[in-house]
Design an enzyme around this catalytic site. Structure first.
Site, PDB file in Angstrom:
ATOM      1  CG  ASP A 162     -18.152  -2.870  32.984  1.00 53.64           C
ATOM      2  OD1 ASP A 162     -17.587  -3.469  33.917  1.00 53.64           O
ATOM      3  OD2 ASP A 162     -18.185  -1.633  32.874  1.00 53.64           O
TER       4      ASP A 162
ATOM      5  CG  ASN B 177      -9.921  -6.846  33.526  1.00 50.74           C
ATOM      6  OD1 ASN B 177     -10.640  -7.307  32.646  1.00 50.74           O
ATOM      7  ND2 ASN B 177     -10.210  -5.698  34.132  1.00 50.74           N
TER       8      ASN B 177
HETATM    9  C1  FPP Z   1     -16.071  -6.831  34.145  1.00 54.47           C
HETATM   10  O1  FPP Z   1     -17.006  -6.534  35.189  1.00 54.47           O
HETATM   11  C2  FPP Z   1     -15.901  -8.275  34.017  1.00 54.47           C
HETATM   12  C3  FPP Z   1     -14.718  -8.954  34.137  1.00 54.47           C
HETATM   13  C4  FPP Z   1     -13.425  -8.309  34.407  1.00 54.47           C
HETATM   14  C5  FPP Z   1     -14.685 -10.429  34.022  1.00 54.47           C
HETATM   15  C6  FPP Z   1     -15.617 -10.948  32.956  1.00 54.47           C
HETATM   16  C7  FPP Z   1     -15.804 -12.368  33.085  1.00 54.47           C
HETATM   17  C8  FPP Z   1     -16.967 -12.989  32.852  1.00 54.47           C
HETATM   18  C9  FPP Z   1     -18.192 -12.333  32.387  1.00 54.47           C
HETATM   19  C10 FPP Z   1     -17.029 -14.425  33.025  1.00 54.47           C
HETATM   20  C11 FPP Z   1     -17.440 -15.077  31.734  1.00 54.47           C
HETATM   21  C12 FPP Z   1     -16.320 -15.675  31.119  1.00 54.47           C
HETATM   22  C13 FPP Z   1     -16.372 -16.508  30.102  1.00 54.47           C
HETATM   23  C14 FPP Z   1     -15.123 -17.105  29.635  1.00 54.47           C
HETATM   24  C15 FPP Z   1     -17.599 -16.910  29.449  1.00 54.47           C
HETATM   25  P1  FPP Z   1     -16.458  -5.812  36.452  1.00 54.47           P
HETATM   26  O2  FPP Z   1     -15.840  -6.804  37.358  1.00 54.47           O
HETATM   27  O3  FPP Z   1     -15.536  -4.711  35.984  1.00 54.47           O
HETATM   28  O4  FPP Z   1     -17.736  -5.209  37.109  1.00 54.47           O
HETATM   29  P2  FPP Z   1     -17.873  -3.744  37.746  1.00 54.47           P
HETATM   30  O5  FPP Z   1     -17.766  -2.767  36.614  1.00 54.47           O
HETATM   31  O6  FPP Z   1     -19.235  -3.783  38.352  1.00 54.47           O
HETATM   32  O7  FPP Z   1     -16.773  -3.589  38.777  1.00 54.47           O
END
Ligand code: FPP
Length: 223
Positions: free
Chosen positions: A2, A54
């Site tokens: 996250d 998501n």
């Molecule tokens: C959550 O952070 C993250 C996601 C919804 C996507 C996660 C994807 C990756 C880390 C890419 C890596 C993938 C692989 C297959 C290795 P957020 O977008 O909720 O961040 P925020 O809490 O700051 O809004």
């Protein structure tokens, strides 16, 4: 994993750059996996990469994340010699039929290519929800044994995580103090660790600091 978007926003970048940076940290983890396993005995990991919720993000961001996944899975294929040398088995957990045929094929291929990995399993939870996992497990059981009362063991055997041990420790970066539909069934006796570090800033050193703290905990499993 996250905190990708906040990491990007803090740098005046678009969300996708945060997800790309998050992917880079995951790739780095594959490199230091063996080092950490040898020191701490930590063999199996599950990374929460994309939740059932998501899918409700703006279409443009979902498409961008799918692009990041495609590049990540392509990179897995090209780093196959490293994965095989490290004995890493890669698994994908979740409702994978919701992904494009290309992504589904890539997931299938990387699972097949690494299925003999005997050092440990690294799973990516994609289109994963703890509740969805329980529902699909129960439905499977009802189909296989209609009318038969089921036990906790029966459910455990049908979960997407059936061949991965329940987690000893769940680490959530990014500052929130909740599990957000991750491993709902499997986490009942997991130790929890929360860190304010945004995922793209997470390092091997921090992982090992969290393991050192975990090693001091007294786990009684209700006894
Ligand atoms: C959550 O952070 C993250 C996601 C919804 C996507 C996660 C994807 C990756 C880390 C890419 C890596 C993938 C692989 C297959 C290795 P957020 O977008 O909720 O961040 P925020 O809490 O700051 O809004």
């Amino acid at each position: 994993m996250d905190g990708n978007r906040r990491w990007a926003r803090a740098r005046g970048l678009r969300a996708v750059s945060g997800h790309e940076a998050g992917k880079a940290v995951f790739m780095k983890f594959l490199d230091f996996y063996t080092d950490v396993r040898q020191r701490w005995g930590s063999r199996n990991y599950i990374f929460y990469a994309f939740s059932t919720e998501n899918w409700n993000r703006p279409a443009e961001e979902v498409a961008a994340i799918m692009g990041v996944f495609t590049r990540a899975f392509d990179e897995f294929s090209s780093s196959l010699p490293h994965l095989l040398a490290a004995g890493i088995r890669i698994r994908f957990l979740g409702e994978r039929t919701l992904f494009s045929p290309r992504l589904q094929t890539l997931m299938q291929k990387i699972e097949k290519d690494t299925e003999r990995g005997a050092s440990g399993t690294i799973a990516l939870a994609v289109s994963y929800g703890g509740r969805a996992d329980i529902v699909q497990a129960v439905n499977h059981f009802l189909k296989e044994a209609p009318g038969k009362p089921f036990t906790e063991r029966d459910i455990g055997k049908m979960l997407w995580t059936a061949d991965i041990p329940e987690p000893d420790l769940i680490i959530r970066p990014g500052g929130e103090r909740r599990l957000s539909n991750f491993l709902t069934w499997q986490s009942v006796y997991s130790e929890l660790a929360f860190t304010d570090t945004l995922w793209p800033d997470f390092t091997q050193e921090e992982l090992e600091r969290i393991f050192a703290d975990y090693a001091l905990r007294d786990r009684r499993h209700g006894k």
